[in-house]
Design an enzyme around this catalytic site. Structure first.
Site, short mmCIF file in Angstrom:
data_model
loop_
_atom_site.label_atom_id
_atom_site.label_comp_id
_atom_site.label_asym_id
_atom_site.label_seq_id
_atom_site.Cartn_x
_atom_site.Cartn_y
_atom_site.Cartn_z
CG HIS A 1 -3.29 -1.41 -6.84
ND1 HIS A 1 -3.91 -0.79 -5.78
CD2 HIS A 1 -2.99 -2.66 -6.40
CE1 HIS A 1 -3.99 -1.63 -4.76
NE2 HIS A 1 -3.43 -2.76 -5.11
CD GLU B 1 -3.96 2.59 -5.53
OE1 GLU B 1 -4.59 1.53 -5.51
OE2 GLU B 1 -2.79 2.66 -5.14
NE ARG C 1 -4.24 -1.53 0.11
CZ ARG C 1 -4.32 -2.59 -0.66
NH1 ARG C 1 -3.30 -2.91 -1.45
NH2 ARG C 1 -5.40 -3.35 -0.65
#
Length: 342
Positions: A300, A281, A253
């Site tokens: 991701h 993100e 993360r």
């Protein structure tokens, strides 16, 4: 109506719109229909104020099959699901939807975290081996030079023989990465406060402190869970200890790495990075991360993607089958371990 003799448990799908079609192939829907009483095409996106069809299915459901974007299972939702006994999550973390109310009621929970760990570990292994060979830097340099050049001299410090890899976190993914690195001539260091010397010996790694790991490793790969204690665990002091040319890999993360401290180290070219996750993100459009020749930035994708979702579906349906046979889950989620897992 089903017949009184039909003792298959009732099941309801609950996840984000569009996910079920990517998660379930026809064979999965057929297996679901054989194992349970379900409408494999009815997917609940909202359980707090459900449609009449979803409300009726929720009232009957003994099993919820969830995936990404599953609605939170609050006390109010559970009150509308009096027969619910199990949540089978066809993805990794259950933290987003399984609440205290579920544990209070004694609902059995399982997740496909083990299945989702495999592609993340594969991605990480590839990143480790490419980092050791300086693949990213030499690809960019080749595009610049476009002429005869002494690459062997320039890449004198490259290669994977006896390279030192530091693994931060013996999570499921961290352990799988350690397993996948076994066939290679790599030295592996591990930082994990929950692993003792005997545990490290069993894994075939050397246990170190985090600062020592950062100072000794050629490649540092982060596999700790996102919890309050791990926020910015790779911060300015840890980055400063890394030697010039160290590669930082983050597939966990974004919040585990202090990006403000990392950016100057990347812009200067002192460190390299493979970042599948960032904080935020989605990096801002003007972020240097998109352009830097020493950074591999991916959106991701290390976790289950495309056909890999079927692996999670297969594991979830194996657990549904165990439930229908009255067997305990093979991979249950325990409430006590959640504060130190993903």
């Amino acid at each position: 109506m089903h017949h009184a003799t039909d003792n298959r448990p009732a099941l309801l799908l609950a996840m984000s719109p569009g996910i079920a079609d990517r998660l379930l192939a026809d064979r999965h829907r057929e297996r679901l229909t054989a194992l349970t009483r379900t409408d494999p095409h009815l997917v609940a996106h909202d359980l707090a104020s459900p449609s009449p069809r979803v409300a009726a299915a929720l009232a009957e459901a003994e099993i919820l099959l969830t995936c990404w974007g599953a609605p939170a299972l609050t006390a109010e939702v559970l009150a509308a699901a009096p027969r619910l006994r199990a949540v089978v999550h066809a993805a990794g973390s259950v933290k987003h939807h399984v609440t205290e109310a579920c544990w209070d009621r004694g609902i059995a929970v399982t997740s496909a975290a083990a299945a989702n760990a495999l592609p993340v570990a594969e991605f990480t292994l590839a990143a480790v081996l490419f980092a050791g060979k300086r693949v990213l830097r030499s690809a960019h340099r080749y595009a610049q030079v476009r002429a005869a050049h002494d690459w062997r001299a320039e890449l004198e410090d490259a290669g994977n023989y006896r390279r030192t890899v530091g693994v931060v976190g013996a999570s499921r993914i961290g352990r799988r990465v350690i397993e996948l690195m076994r066939p290679f001539d790599l030295r592996v260091l591990l930082y994990d406060p929950y692993v003792d010397d005997a545990g490290a010996a069993a894994l075939g790694v050397e246990r170190t402190g985090l600062d020592e790991l950062c100072a000794r490793a050629d490649i540092v790969t982060v596999h700790a869970p996102q919890v309050a204690a791990t926020r910015h665990m790779i911060g300015a002091p840890q980055l400063a200890r890394m030697r010039d040319g160290t590669t930082l890999i983050n597939t966990s993360r974004g919040s585990l790495v202090d990006e403000e401290a990392l950016l100057p180290e990347l812009v200067s070219g002192r460190l390299d990075a493979v970042l599948d996750v960032t904080d935020p993100e989605l990096p801002p459009a003007d972020s240097p991360l998109y352009e830097l020749p020493n950074v591999l930035l991916t959106p991701h994708i290390a976790g289950s993607l495309g056909g890999e979702l079927y692996r999670m579906a297969d594991q979830a349906l194996d657990e549904v089958e165990r439930f229908t046979k009255g067997l305990p889950f093979a991979d249950p989620v325990h409430p006590g371990t959640l504060e130190r897992s993903a």
